[in-house]
Design an enzyme around this catalytic site. Structure first.
Site, PDB file in Angstrom:
ATOM      1  N   SER A  21       4.699   7.150  -0.882  1.00  0.00           N
ATOM      2  CA  SER A  21       3.466   7.814  -0.462  1.00  0.00           C
ATOM      3  C   SER A  21       3.265   9.099  -1.253  1.00  0.00           C
ATOM      4  CB  SER A  21       3.535   8.146   1.032  1.00  0.00           C
ATOM      5  OG  SER A  21       4.517   9.146   1.244  1.00  0.00           O
ATOM      6  N   MET A  22       2.166   9.762  -0.996  1.00  0.00           N
ATOM      7  CA  MET A  22       1.975  11.093  -1.559  1.00  0.00           C
ATOM      8  C   MET A  22       3.034  12.026  -0.976  1.00  0.00           C
ATOM      9  SD  MET A  22      -2.163  11.453  -1.622  1.00  0.00           S
ATOM     10  CE  MET A  22      -2.133  12.870  -2.732  1.00  0.00           C
ATOM     11  N   THR A  27       6.816  12.005  -8.892  1.00  0.00           N
ATOM     12  CA  THR A  27       6.734  12.611 -10.223  1.00  0.00           C
ATOM     13  C   THR A  27       7.998  13.396 -10.549  1.00  0.00           C
ATOM     14  OG1 THR A  27       4.328  12.737 -10.056  1.00  0.00           O
ATOM     15  CG2 THR A  27       5.378  14.140 -11.690  1.00  0.00           C
ATOM     16  N   GLU A  93       1.215   8.119 -12.106  1.00  0.00           N
ATOM     17  CA  GLU A  93      -0.021   7.691 -11.426  1.00  0.00           C
ATOM     18  C   GLU A  93      -0.399   6.271 -11.854  1.00  0.00           C
ATOM     19  OE1 GLU A  93      -1.018   9.403  -9.046  1.00  0.00           O
ATOM     20  OE2 GLU A  93      -0.562  11.513  -9.420  1.00  0.00           O
ATOM     21  N   CYS A 186       2.505   7.543  13.449  1.00  0.00           N
ATOM     22  CA  CYS A 186       1.449   8.567  13.439  1.00  0.00           C
ATOM     23  C   CYS A 186       0.254   8.138  12.590  1.00  0.00           C
ATOM     24  CB  CYS A 186       2.003   9.894  12.932  1.00  0.00           C
ATOM     25  SG  CYS A 186       3.247  10.618  14.012  1.00  0.00           S
TER      26      CYS A 186
END
Ligand code: ZN
Length: 191
Positions: A21-22, A27, A93, A186
């Protein structure tokens, strides 16, 4: 496409995928691996899609500002023209690239190049993102990283979009102003 035979020892190419996920540190992990290849005097090239203009054009920047130079490219196929005599290729990305990225990565690996790609495995809606599923299927090595849920502190694997005014576009570039990491529980709760 003609390429010179790979002559540096018996090393073969392969694909590594770093997904999650973010805010999961993808990176950072990509940069860590690339820096170690550089220490071993390997020729390293780094690419990212030109769609991602959040940071300086010529750099991959992880959130701790541990930056290395990268080349923005318009499409997947153009990577092939930049990789002459390269040992290791990093692509950040990866989810934003066109469908050719799957063929390109496999072609590069077949040429003897170590291909390390990093990107989101799911979009904000929890759907598999772009060609990442295909890359996960064909890669030799997969690393799934996790963030920490912004609501409860458990392991997070979803990128929750906090703003609803942007419609349902799959791609909205942004950081913590737009997204937060959430766990499965969540993520599926109504706000
Ligand atoms: Zn949670």
């Amino acid at each position: 496409m003609f390429t010179e035979p790979y002559t540096k020892g018996e090393r073969r190419g392969w694909i590594e995928v770093i997904c999650g996920s973010m805010f999961s540190g993808k990176t950072e992990e990509l940069i860590r691996r690339l820096k170690r290849a550089r220490i071993a005097n390997m020729k390293v090239a780094i690419f990212k899609p030109s769609i991602d203009k959040r940071y300086h054009e010529q750099q991959i920047v992880s959130h701790d500002e541990n930056a290395i130079l990268s080349t923005p490219v318009e499409n997947a196929a153009s990577i092939l023209s930049f990789v002459h005599k390269t040992d290791v290729i990093g692509i950040d990305e990866i989810q934003f690239f066109d469908d050719d990225i799957l063929v390109v990565c496999n072609q590069l690996a077949l040429q003897g190049i170590r291909v390390i790609v990093a990107g989101l495995d799911m979009d904000y809606a929890g759907k598999p993102f772009g060609q990442v599923p295909g890359l996960l299927a064909t890669a030799e090595y997969i690393t799934k990283l996790h963030a920490i849920c912004a609501r409860c502190g458990n392991i997070a694997n979803y990128s929750y979009r906090k703003t609803s005014g942007e419609g349902e576009a799959q791609i909205i570039i942004g950081e913590s102003n737009i997204y937060e990491p959430r766990c499965r529980h969540c993520y599926n709760m109504e706000e």
